[in-house]
Design a protein around this motif. Structure first.
Motif, short mmCIF file in Angstrom:
data_model
loop_
_atom_site.label_atom_id
_atom_site.label_comp_id
_atom_site.label_asym_id
_atom_site.label_seq_id
_atom_site.Cartn_x
_atom_site.Cartn_y
_atom_site.Cartn_z
N ASP A 60 0.83 -1.21 0.00
CA ASP A 60 0.00 0.00 0.00
C ASP A 60 0.86 1.26 0.00
N ASP A 61 2.03 1.19 0.62
CA ASP A 61 2.91 2.36 0.68
C ASP A 61 4.09 2.21 -0.28
N ALA A 62 3.87 1.53 -1.38
CA ALA A 62 4.94 1.26 -2.34
C ALA A 62 5.53 2.54 -2.91
N VAL A 63 6.84 2.55 -3.06
CA VAL A 63 7.54 3.66 -3.71
C VAL A 63 7.36 3.50 -5.22
N THR A 64 6.99 4.57 -5.91
CA THR A 64 6.77 4.49 -7.35
C THR A 64 7.74 5.34 -8.16
N VAL A 65 8.37 6.31 -7.52
CA VAL A 65 9.32 7.19 -8.21
C VAL A 65 10.56 7.35 -7.33
N PHE A 66 11.71 7.33 -7.95
CA PHE A 66 12.96 7.50 -7.22
C PHE A 66 13.84 8.51 -7.94
N THR A 67 14.49 9.38 -7.19
CA THR A 67 15.42 10.32 -7.79
C THR A 67 16.68 10.39 -6.94
N GLY A 68 17.83 10.51 -7.61
CA GLY A 68 19.10 10.56 -6.91
C GLY A 68 20.17 11.23 -7.75
N VAL A 69 21.36 11.32 -7.21
CA VAL A 69 22.49 11.89 -7.92
C VAL A 69 23.36 10.75 -8.45
N PRO A 70 24.25 11.01 -9.42
CA PRO A 70 25.04 9.93 -10.03
C PRO A 70 25.79 9.06 -9.03
N THR A 71 26.38 9.66 -8.00
CA THR A 71 27.13 8.88 -7.03
C THR A 71 26.25 7.85 -6.34
N MET A 72 24.99 8.18 -6.11
CA MET A 72 24.08 7.24 -5.47
C MET A 72 23.86 6.02 -6.35
N MET A 323 26.31 16.96 -1.89
CA MET A 323 25.56 16.60 -3.09
C MET A 323 26.24 15.50 -3.90
N GLY A 324 27.36 14.99 -3.37
CA GLY A 324 28.06 13.93 -4.06
C GLY A 324 28.99 14.43 -5.16
N LYS A 325 29.23 15.73 -5.21
CA LYS A 325 30.08 16.31 -6.24
C LYS A 325 31.51 16.49 -5.75
N VAL A 326 32.44 16.36 -6.68
CA VAL A 326 33.84 16.65 -6.40
C VAL A 326 34.10 18.10 -6.76
N ASN A 327 34.68 18.85 -5.84
CA ASN A 327 35.02 20.24 -6.11
C ASN A 327 36.32 20.27 -6.90
N LYS A 328 36.20 20.20 -8.22
CA LYS A 328 37.39 20.11 -9.06
C LYS A 328 38.24 21.36 -9.01
N LYS A 329 37.58 22.49 -8.88
CA LYS A 329 38.33 23.75 -8.84
C LYS A 329 39.30 23.76 -7.66
N GLU A 330 38.80 23.35 -6.50
CA GLU A 330 39.65 23.31 -5.31
C GLU A 330 40.68 22.19 -5.41
N LEU A 331 40.27 21.07 -5.97
CA LEU A 331 41.17 19.93 -6.12
C LEU A 331 42.31 20.26 -7.08
N LYS A 332 41.98 20.96 -8.17
CA LYS A 332 43.02 21.38 -9.12
C LYS A 332 44.04 22.29 -8.45
N LYS A 333 43.53 23.19 -7.63
CA LYS A 333 44.42 24.11 -6.93
C LYS A 333 45.37 23.38 -6.00
N GLN A 334 44.83 22.41 -5.25
CA GLN A 334 45.65 21.65 -4.31
C GLN A 334 46.72 20.83 -5.03
N LEU A 335 46.31 20.17 -6.12
CA LEU A 335 47.27 19.34 -6.84
C LEU A 335 48.29 20.18 -7.61
N ALA A 336 47.84 21.33 -8.12
CA ALA A 336 48.75 22.21 -8.86
C ALA A 336 49.89 22.69 -7.96
N ASP A 337 49.58 22.90 -6.69
CA ASP A 337 50.61 23.35 -5.76
C ASP A 337 51.66 22.27 -5.51
N GLN A 338 51.31 21.04 -5.83
CA GLN A 338 52.24 19.92 -5.61
C GLN A 338 53.08 19.60 -6.84
#
Length: 339
Positions: A60-72, A323-338
């Motif tokens: 009776d309480d069946a789920v009929t629609v599901f939404t998520g982000v790619p990581t999920m 939100m399951g997102k990678v902050n590439k801008k910050e990650l690029k900055k960190q790796l660029a410093d290395q």
């Protein structure tokens, strides 16, 4: 008022995907919205099995629609693969009974979409939106949903792609601009930022790079300041390269970004999260899960030479936000410093 349909919401309510698509729109339509305390792979599969028991009845309480982000969806696939055969059959059968499954918040890698369809029979519905205008582009509810794309502009929405110099004639890849009845008016007390965000005709500059394919479907290539790499004169989409790398059997997750390079401007760097079982077996052989040489040899059949990663990092996990997102801008900055 509560309708017969139920919606399981797992995304953050501060984002357009979670707040408008997954919460407010269903409530407005009279649906029941079901929240979970936190994301749980085991809990989601179990909830679907409870909704659609193997005796072909529907709860009776069946789920009929599901939404998520790619990581999920990636995590749900991994959870499914870890099940015993009997539980896999029950889980897949139950998931197939849902009316609709959607994905949003970030680009869905094509291999993940294909794996999910193979397991559940669902072609995930992808759309494109932003806080500034809610939803603007969508694959159809009824009709051809094309993997790797976000579909066509919704009724009343205008979209166009502009080059770096602002021109919009014969632009193959450029910044996506949107004009919509739901477009916001201005950023609160930020007149200069507002002015810089619009072009003539009232179009809003999204900051996303895009192109239109042969069928007129829009393809999001990523953020212009994080996902578009300039390598030896070529403009490359990190998202497109990631989608190909995910086809490699050793790669469970990956992140591609451009790092400073004195010869080519930027170098294609791949951060790889290896499959745990393959990693374990390779470690027993005193070998890394994947080498750059092995990846390059494999990628020659799938990528143009200038798109093949020249740097490889093996990590245990990728840093992600709520939100399951990678902050590439910050990650690029960190790796660029290395570098």
């Amino acid at each position: 008022m509560v309708s017969a349909s139920a919606l399981l919401v797992l995304t953050s309510s501060i984002h357009v995907h979670g707040l408008f698509n997954a919460l407010l729109a269903p409530l407005y339509a009279g649906s029941t919205v079901e929240f979970m305390p936190k994301f749980s792979v085991r809990g989601i599969w179990q909830r679907w099995r409870e909704s659609y028991p193997q005796d072909q009845t529907k709860a009776d309480d069946a789920v009929t629609v599901f939404t998520g982000v790619p990581t999920m969806y990636t995590r749900l696939i991994q959870g499914f693969e870890a099940m015993d055969p009997a539980l896999q059959t029950a889980s897949a059968t139950a998931a197939r009974q849902l009316r609709l499954m959607m994905c949003g918040s970030s680009a869905l890698p094509l291999p993940v979409m294909q794996q999910w369809e193979a397991i559940t029979g669902h072609v995930l519905l992808e759309r494109y939106g932003m806080t500034e205008f809610v939803m603007a582009i969508s694959n159809p509810l009824e009709g051809k949903r094309k993997g790797g794309t976000v579909g066509n502009p919704l009724p009343g929405v205008q979209a166009k792609i502009i080059a770096e110099d602002g021109s919009c004639d014969n632009v193959e890849v450029g910044e996506l601009c949107i004009k919509s009845p739901s477009l916001f008016k201005e950023y609160w007390k930020l007149p200069e930022v507002t002015k810089q965000s619009f072009i003539d005709g009232g179009f809003f500059k999204t900051g996303d790079a895009a192109r239109v394919d042969e069928d007129g479907y829009y393809v999001i290539l990523g953020r212009t300041n994080a996902d578009i790499m300039k390598v030896g004169g070529y403009k490359l989409s990190a998202l497109e390269i990631e989608a190909v790398l995910l086809e490699h059997p050793t790669i469970s997750e990956c992140c591609v970004l451009g790092l400073p390079d004195k010869d080519y401007g930027e170098a294609v760097c791949a951060i790889i999260i290896p499959d745990s079982e393959i990693k374990r077996k390779r470690e027993e052989e005193l070998k890394p899960a994947l080498t750059l040489e092995e990846l390059s040899t494999w990628a020659k059949e799938k990528l143009a030479p200038y798109k093949i990663p020249t740097r490889l990092l093996l990590w245990e996990s990728l840093p992600r936000n709520a939100m399951g997102k990678v902050n590439k801008k910050e990650l690029k900055k960190q790796l660029a410093d290395q570098v």
